[in-house]
Design a protein around this motif. Structure first.
Motif, PDB file in Angstrom:
ATOM      1  N   ASP A   1      40.324  47.732  66.622  1.00  0.00           N
ATOM      2  CA  ASP A   1      41.473  46.826  66.353  1.00  0.00           C
ATOM      3  C   ASP A   1      42.726  46.932  67.066  1.00  0.00           C
ATOM      4  O   ASP A   1      43.366  46.107  67.575  1.00  0.00           O
ATOM      5  N   GLY A   2      43.209  48.280  67.089  1.00  0.00           N
ATOM      6  CA  GLY A   2      44.452  48.490  67.767  1.00  0.00           C
ATOM      7  C   GLY A   2      45.509  48.323  67.001  1.00  0.00           C
ATOM      8  O   GLY A   2      46.799  48.604  67.746  1.00  0.00           O
ATOM      9  N   LYS A   3      45.659  47.732  65.839  1.00  0.00           N
ATOM     10  CA  LYS A   3      46.932  47.201  65.411  1.00  0.00           C
ATOM     11  C   LYS A   3      46.959  47.702  63.935  1.00  0.00           C
ATOM     12  O   LYS A   3      47.543  48.581  63.505  1.00  0.00           O
ATOM     13  N   ALA A   4      45.955  47.138  63.132  1.00  0.00           N
ATOM     14  CA  ALA A   4      45.802  47.113  61.738  1.00  0.00           C
ATOM     15  C   ALA A   4      45.231  48.816  61.245  1.00  0.00           C
ATOM     16  O   ALA A   4      44.627  49.388  62.139  1.00  0.00           O
ATOM     17  N   LYS A   5      45.806  49.155  60.177  1.00  0.00           N
ATOM     18  CA  LYS A   5      45.292  50.414  59.735  1.00  0.00           C
ATOM     19  C   LYS A   5      44.391  50.317  58.204  1.00  0.00           C
ATOM     20  O   LYS A   5      44.874  49.447  57.540  1.00  0.00           O
ATOM     21  N   PHE A   6      43.321  51.022  58.002  1.00  0.00           N
ATOM     22  CA  PHE A   6      43.109  51.039  56.566  1.00  0.00           C
ATOM     23  C   PHE A   6      43.796  51.453  55.617  1.00  0.00           C
ATOM     24  O   PHE A   6      44.342  52.439  55.749  1.00  0.00           O
ATOM     25  N   GLN A   7      43.895  50.778  54.285  1.00  0.00           N
ATOM     26  CA  GLN A   7      44.362  51.173  53.127  1.00  0.00           C
ATOM     27  C   GLN A   7      43.505  51.695  52.239  1.00  0.00           C
ATOM     28  O   GLN A   7      42.549  51.010  51.934  1.00  0.00           O
ATOM     29  N   GLU A   8      43.627  53.006  51.804  1.00  0.00           N
ATOM     30  CA  GLU A   8      42.603  53.635  50.866  1.00  0.00           C
ATOM     31  C   GLU A   8      42.993  53.600  49.400  1.00  0.00           C
ATOM     32  O   GLU A   8      44.116  53.852  49.077  1.00  0.00           O
ATOM     33  N   GLU A   9      42.179  53.354  48.653  1.00  0.00           N
ATOM     34  CA  GLU A   9      42.356  53.458  47.032  1.00  0.00           C
ATOM     35  C   GLU A   9      41.298  54.374  46.606  1.00  0.00           C
ATOM     36  O   GLU A   9      40.031  53.900  46.722  1.00  0.00           O
TER      37      GLU A   9
ATOM     38  N   GLY B   1      44.754  42.316  61.230  1.00  0.00           N
ATOM     39  CA  GLY B   1      44.895  43.007  62.640  1.00  0.00           C
ATOM     40  C   GLY B   1      44.740  42.170  63.709  1.00  0.00           C
ATOM     41  O   GLY B   1      44.864  40.937  63.673  1.00  0.00           O
ATOM     42  N   ASN B   2      44.613  42.848  64.950  1.00  0.00           N
ATOM     43  CA  ASN B   2      44.540  41.913  66.311  1.00  0.00           C
ATOM     44  C   ASN B   2      43.108  41.409  66.496  1.00  0.00           C
ATOM     45  O   ASN B   2      43.003  40.229  66.822  1.00  0.00           O
ATOM     46  N   VAL B   3      42.174  42.012  65.596  1.00  0.00           N
ATOM     47  CA  VAL B   3      40.780  41.313  65.751  1.00  0.00           C
ATOM     48  C   VAL B   3      40.289  41.134  64.289  1.00  0.00           C
ATOM     49  O   VAL B   3      39.805  40.256  64.014  1.00  0.00           O
ATOM     50  N   LEU B   4      40.491  42.105  63.391  1.00  0.00           N
ATOM     51  CA  LEU B   4      40.163  42.031  62.067  1.00  0.00           C
ATOM     52  C   LEU B   4      40.979  41.427  60.982  1.00  0.00           C
ATOM     53  O   LEU B   4      41.899  41.865  60.980  1.00  0.00           O
ATOM     54  N   GLU B   5      40.593  40.184  60.576  1.00  0.00           N
ATOM     55  CA  GLU B   5      41.682  39.538  59.721  1.00  0.00           C
ATOM     56  C   GLU B   5      41.282  40.278  58.059  1.00  0.00           C
ATOM     57  O   GLU B   5      42.416  40.395  57.475  1.00  0.00           O
ATOM     58  N   LYS B   6      40.131  40.454  57.966  1.00  0.00           N
ATOM     59  CA  LYS B   6      39.857  41.332  56.549  1.00  0.00           C
ATOM     60  C   LYS B   6      38.654  42.077  56.669  1.00  0.00           C
ATOM     61  O   LYS B   6      37.746  41.526  57.113  1.00  0.00           O
ATOM     62  N   GLY B   7      38.662  43.210  56.150  1.00  0.00           N
ATOM     63  CA  GLY B   7      37.263  43.961  56.303  1.00  0.00           C
ATOM     64  C   GLY B   7      37.650  45.157  55.270  1.00  0.00           C
ATOM     65  O   GLY B   7      38.555  45.747  54.977  1.00  0.00           O
ATOM     66  N   GLY B   8      36.361  45.476  54.692  1.00  0.00           N
ATOM     67  CA  GLY B   8      36.375  46.722  53.849  1.00  0.00           C
ATOM     68  C   GLY B   8      35.205  47.630  54.234  1.00  0.00           C
ATOM     69  O   GLY B   8      34.099  47.248  54.730  1.00  0.00           O
TER      70      GLY B   8
END
Length: 298
Positions: free
Chosen positions: A26-34, A52-59
């Protein structure tokens, strides 16, 4: 004999590898962890990426849970045992660009006792627009990892995916399928639990390079508002399948799973157009014509 603890640790590492690869992609967004605990036993790590740049939403989720098996699940599994253990990694990625496909992966292990234990999982692809070259590449990747372990796995698991990822009320497949399997045991496969586990891990590690290739083919492709509307409609079909038919969703809800983690598979946005009809000869109609079972991509 491979233990449930060793399986859970290996799945944790696969979660780490995939989240790292997707952040780089993605190059922009980072995963948030819970990190969460399940009432009744166990817990997991939910990792969500958004906007993100590519990923709108993912888990990319990991869980290892245990406790009492609810009566509806015992009945569905045909077992009488009460105490269960289940661990796995579950992934759904919804991209921004309608020319980049949705992808889903799940690898899992379930155990009641030393005699009743099995592996399940699979990877399937849901393009908003089916590109035949991409479909062939994806299925070749699935076939390659299956063939490494058994010359019967690919065709058997492809057929299983075609039948499982089918939206009956629409009479269409969710996407172009992939591979799907459940309740794999030595008795069913002629393999040891260790060998089935190796296959499970190899499949999990096929996810990142396969999806990275597909994303990079289309991430810069321009799209129209009409194509965006089509993406939202196809996401609606994805939602319908997951809420009506998906066994993982049902298992999670029946076993008092964490709701946010169970429903992370749903997109941030989806639409339902009343009585939608694709224009004859359009790219949308071409895609609908390919959402069928038993297409031999490789």
């Amino acid at each position: 004999m491979i233990t449930k603890e060793q399986i859970a640790e290996a799945y944790k590492e696969i979660q780490n590898e995939i989240t790292y690869a997707l952040e780089n992609l993605d190059g922009k967004a980072k995963f948030q962890e819970e990190v969460w605990d399940r009432e009744g036993g166990g817990g997991g790590r939910t990792r969500i990426i958004q906007n993100g740049n590519v990923l709108e939403k993912g888990g990319v989720n990991f869980s290892a849970v245990h406790g009492k098996l609810p009566e509806p699940i015992k009945k569905a599994f045909g077992v009488t045992e009460d105490e269960f253990f289940a661990t796995g990694v579950s992934i759904v990625i919804h991209p921004n660009n309608p020319h980049v496909p949705i992808i889903h992966m799940n690898i899992r292990y379930f155990e009641l006792n030393d005699q009743i234990r099995w592996f399940g999982g699979g990877i399937d692809l849901t393009p908003h627009y089916v590109v035949e070259e991409d479909a062939k590449f994806f299925h070749q990747q699935m076939k390659n990892v299956c063939d490494k372990h058994s010359d019967t796995f690919y065709q058997e698991f492809k057929t299983w995916a075609d039948n499982y990822f089918f939206i009956k009320h629409r009479n269409e497949t969710r996407g172009i399928g992939g591979v799907f399997y459940d309740k794999l045991t030595p008795e069913k496969t002629g393999m040891s639990y260790e060998q089935i586990f190796d296959f499970s891990c190899d499949l999990g590690r096929t996810f990142a390079p396969t999806y990275i290739e597909l994303v990079n083919r289309h991430r810069e492709q321009e799209f129209t508002s009409q194509e965006k509307d089509w993406q939202l409609l196809r996401r609606g079909r994805y939602v319908e399948f997951n809420l009506v038919y998906d066994s993982g969703t049902k298992f999670g809800l029946e076993t008092n799973g964490r709701i946010e983690s169970i429903l992370m598979s749903l997109p941030a946005q989806a639409n339902w157009f009343y009585d939608y009809k694709a224009e004859e000869g359009s790219e949308e109609q071409k895609t609908l014509d390919l959402l069928k079972k038993n297409i031999q991509w490789v």
